[in-house]
Design a protein around this motif. Structure first.
Motif, short mmCIF file in Angstrom:
data_model
loop_
_atom_site.label_atom_id
_atom_site.label_comp_id
_atom_site.label_asym_id
_atom_site.label_seq_id
_atom_site.Cartn_x
_atom_site.Cartn_y
_atom_site.Cartn_z
N UNK A 72 33.92 30.11 26.50
CA UNK A 72 34.15 31.47 26.02
C UNK A 72 32.99 32.42 26.20
N UNK A 73 31.79 32.01 25.79
CA UNK A 73 30.65 32.94 25.81
C UNK A 73 29.93 33.01 27.15
N UNK A 74 30.38 32.23 28.13
CA UNK A 74 29.66 32.21 29.41
C UNK A 74 29.85 33.55 30.15
N UNK A 75 28.74 34.19 30.58
CA UNK A 75 28.88 35.50 31.23
C UNK A 75 29.66 35.45 32.54
N UNK A 76 29.78 34.25 33.14
CA UNK A 76 30.52 34.13 34.40
C UNK A 76 31.95 33.61 34.17
N UNK A 77 32.40 33.62 32.91
CA UNK A 77 33.67 32.96 32.57
C UNK A 77 34.83 33.44 33.44
N UNK A 78 34.96 34.74 33.63
CA UNK A 78 36.11 35.26 34.39
C UNK A 78 36.09 34.75 35.82
N UNK A 79 34.91 34.75 36.41
CA UNK A 79 34.76 34.30 37.79
C UNK A 79 35.12 32.81 37.91
N UNK A 80 34.65 32.01 36.93
CA UNK A 80 34.87 30.56 37.00
C UNK A 80 36.32 30.17 36.72
N UNK A 81 36.98 30.92 35.81
CA UNK A 81 38.27 30.48 35.30
C UNK A 81 39.28 30.18 36.41
#
Ligand SMILES: Cc1cc2nc3c(=O)[nH]c(=O)nc-3n(C[C@H](O)[C@H](O)[C@H](O)COP(=O)(O)O)c2cc1C
Length: 186
Positions: A72-81
């Motif tokens: 959740x809190x990872x700044x790259x979350x959208x890219x990784x998902x």
């Protein structure tokens, strides 16, 4: 190979041939790894070599699910998902071998020690004509009870550096470096 050539020529490789890596070659890479410096010469590292593709698939699947559930809190979350949801995405890129460097002792500098061993191992792999890539996607999962069980790791080990090794399919384009910010004092 000169050390500066190895430092500037090494690349993270994400496409490998199916050719296995000899156990003796992996042994040489581990020998390079253990020549790294370590705080108070503790040499706290332990190595797990995984060539069983079923085990690598198990860890890849577990790591993807774990990251999706916890990042959740990872700044790259959208890219990784999108990668992590892709059933065809294998976090180890079907590499023939993974060398996992774990801290097998307690201490304040275990991560630094294992990371230095990891860089030695990657440079030695490049000098031996092999590719490598540190797979951070595996780290959090391998530190869970399920992740350790997947590889039969002792519960007290702290996995730090999961590094894949193999024969590169092709040359990799260098990733450009930013100019370093340097402050000179004196
Ligand atoms: C701590 C760490 C974690 C990394 N995790 C991954 C990863 O999970 N997957 C991946 O493909 N590359 C991973 N990399 C590789 C980096 O993306 C790569 O080093 C960076 O893009 C620079 O490229 P280069 O290694 O070719 O110089 C990781 C590197 C480090 C040091």
């Amino acid at each position: 190979m000169d050390v500066t050539q190895a430092i500037s020529g090494r690349r993270s490789v994400r496409e490998y041939t199916e050719e296995p890596v000899d156990a003796s070659v992996i042994g040489n890479l581990i020998d390079a790894a253990i020549h790294a410096p370590s705080a108070v010469n503790a040499q706290p590292w332990a190595f797990t070599v995984v060539r069983d593709q079923k085990a690598l698939r198990r860890v890849s699947d577990g790591a993807k699910a774990h990251m999706l559930a916890t990042m959740g809190g990872n700044p790259h979350a959208d890219h990784f998902r999108s990668h992590l949801r892709d059933l065809n995405f294998h976090i180890f890129y079907h590499a023939p071998a993974l060398v996992l460097i774990s801290g097998a002792a307690q201490g304040p500098w275990i991560v630094e020690d294992c990371a230095l061993a990891g860089e030695n191992l990657m440079l030695a792999a490049y000098a031996a004509g092999l590719g490598s890539c540190w797979i951070g996607f595996a780290q959090a999962y391998l530190n869970t009870a399920d992740g350790k069980a997947d590889l039969g790791l002792p519960a007290e080990w702290d996995p730090v550096a999961p590094i894949i090794i193999g024969h590169p399919k092709s040359a990799v384009t260098p990733v450009p470096r930013k100019s370093p910010e340097i402050r000179w004092v004196g």
